[in-house]
Motif scaffolding. Sequence first.
Motif, PDB file in Angstrom:
ATOM      1  N   ASP A  56       0.839  -1.184   0.000  1.00  0.00           N
ATOM      2  CA  ASP A  56       0.000   0.000   0.000  1.00  0.00           C
ATOM      3  C   ASP A  56       0.884   1.247   0.000  1.00  0.00           C
ATOM      4  O   ASP A  56       1.885   1.304   0.703  1.00  0.00           O
ATOM      5  N   GLN A  60      -3.844   3.345   2.749  1.00  0.00           N
ATOM      6  CA  GLN A  60      -4.628   2.601   3.728  1.00  0.00           C
ATOM      7  C   GLN A  60      -3.903   2.549   5.082  1.00  0.00           C
ATOM      8  O   GLN A  60      -4.538   2.630   6.124  1.00  0.00           O
ATOM      9  N   PHE A  61      -2.601   2.417   5.018  1.00  0.00           N
ATOM     10  CA  PHE A  61      -1.798   2.265   6.234  1.00  0.00           C
ATOM     11  C   PHE A  61      -0.767   3.394   6.289  1.00  0.00           C
ATOM     12  O   PHE A  61      -0.057   3.632   5.317  1.00  0.00           O
ATOM     13  N   SER A  63       2.139   6.015   8.718  1.00  0.00           N
ATOM     14  CA  SER A  63       3.326   5.839   9.547  1.00  0.00           C
ATOM     15  C   SER A  63       3.000   5.641  11.023  1.00  0.00           C
ATOM     16  O   SER A  63       3.831   5.159  11.778  1.00  0.00           O
ATOM     17  N   ASN A  65       0.643   3.658  12.045  1.00  0.00           N
ATOM     18  CA  ASN A  65       0.132   2.303  12.249  1.00  0.00           C
ATOM     19  C   ASN A  65       0.268   1.521  10.951  1.00  0.00           C
ATOM     20  O   ASN A  65      -0.677   1.397  10.173  1.00  0.00           O
ATOM     21  N   CYS A  66       1.471   1.007  10.719  1.00  0.00           N
ATOM     22  CA  CYS A  66       1.728   0.279   9.474  1.00  0.00           C
ATOM     23  C   CYS A  66       2.367  -1.063   9.813  1.00  0.00           C
ATOM     24  O   CYS A  66       3.588  -1.156  10.008  1.00  0.00           O
ATOM     25  N   PRO A  67       1.559  -2.117   9.905  1.00  0.00           N
ATOM     26  CA  PRO A  67       2.132  -3.434  10.203  1.00  0.00           C
ATOM     27  C   PRO A  67       3.109  -3.867   9.117  1.00  0.00           C
ATOM     28  O   PRO A  67       2.994  -3.478   7.954  1.00  0.00           O
ATOM     29  N   ILE A  70       0.319  -7.638   6.711  1.00  0.00           N
ATOM     30  CA  ILE A  70      -1.103  -7.656   7.060  1.00  0.00           C
ATOM     31  C   ILE A  70      -1.862  -8.379   5.949  1.00  0.00           C
ATOM     32  O   ILE A  70      -1.600  -8.170   4.765  1.00  0.00           O
ATOM     33  N   SER A 120      -6.909  -7.559   8.447  1.00  0.00           N
ATOM     34  CA  SER A 120      -7.821  -6.462   8.127  1.00  0.00           C
ATOM     35  C   SER A 120      -9.105  -7.047   7.545  1.00  0.00           C
ATOM     36  O   SER A 120      -9.059  -7.880   6.643  1.00  0.00           O
ATOM     37  N   TRP A 123     -10.800  -3.180   3.649  1.00  0.00           N
ATOM     38  CA  TRP A 123      -9.563  -2.765   2.996  1.00  0.00           C
ATOM     39  C   TRP A 123      -9.893  -2.174   1.631  1.00  0.00           C
ATOM     40  O   TRP A 123     -10.692  -2.743   0.885  1.00  0.00           O
ATOM     41  N   HIS A 148      -0.503  -7.071   2.374  1.00  0.00           N
ATOM     42  CA  HIS A 148       0.330  -5.868   2.328  1.00  0.00           C
ATOM     43  C   HIS A 148       1.622  -6.144   3.067  1.00  0.00           C
ATOM     44  O   HIS A 148       1.612  -6.638   4.200  1.00  0.00           O
ATOM     45  N   ASN A 150       5.099  -4.091   4.242  1.00  0.00           N
ATOM     46  CA  ASN A 150       5.590  -2.723   4.383  1.00  0.00           C
ATOM     47  C   ASN A 150       6.943  -2.589   3.706  1.00  0.00           C
ATOM     48  O   ASN A 150       7.961  -3.023   4.240  1.00  0.00           O
TER      49      ASN A 150
END
Length: 281
Positions: A56, A60-61, A63, A65-67, A70, A120, A123, A148, A150
């Motif tokens: 992403d 959607q995600f 800084s 909260n970015c697993p 996911i 999630s 999404w 996703h 990161n």
Amino acid sequence: MAQLVMAAATPHNPLLWRTMREPMPDDLTRVAANFALIGDTMRELGVDVIIEVGTDHVRQFFSDNCPAFIIGKADSYHGTFENEVRTFGMEYCEVVGHRELADHIAGRTVLTDAIDFAVSHEWRLDHGFIIPLAYTTPAFDIPVVPIHVNATLPPLPRPERFAALGRHLAESVRTWESDARVALLTSGHMATEIGGPRQFMGAGSPDPEFDRDAVSWFRNGDLDAALRGCTYERVMAAGNVTYQHVNIITALAAMESRPADLAEATESRYASSPFFLWRNA
């Protein structure tokens, strides 16, 4: 048991959506042909479900909260975002999900020891997911499990984690009690710069040496070399958004380091496009 019948990697440049149209520009003919080859292979091999690994682009995600990893557990997914419709001419779409396979990959009761997924249930997929699907399955008629990873916001997972993800996905498919035929589709970059001084230099890649090395890793099935060559410093030196290249390592690991049947950094007016394909059936 289910079978992982193929793996592939494609670009997701949204500018292609405006420019890769008939009559096809000469410099994009090879890009269109490689997308078509991967889509045709999915149909030839009778793919029932696609596991799509992409990133992403901070839509959607964020800084805060970015697993790192996911997985989508929704029955369907909206695509895409308003600015991508407005800027690139992309169309809104709906992608059917596959909850059963998502549950099996993530682990329904205990987190897996290889990859601890966040999940999630709602999404919206951006161009990093929609562009590969739009060119390989334009009817969006094959259910998808989106994952996703990161590859944009520090702290970034190490390349070895992407290899662990690939092995975990392959094992998940092998142990899934289903007769489904599964494809792994990864979405990434070769050397790419966006917004920097080396963007769209006219000859494609901002770092041809990185692209040549990267193609050789997958052509030779050399996972160790791919991991050594994808240090953060080397990848970022190849371009400020090149890190999404490591997504492709997921496919190589899932294919147990077999040489790719197609390994190409396809040149065009844009940064070189990654096209990699493994047939496993």
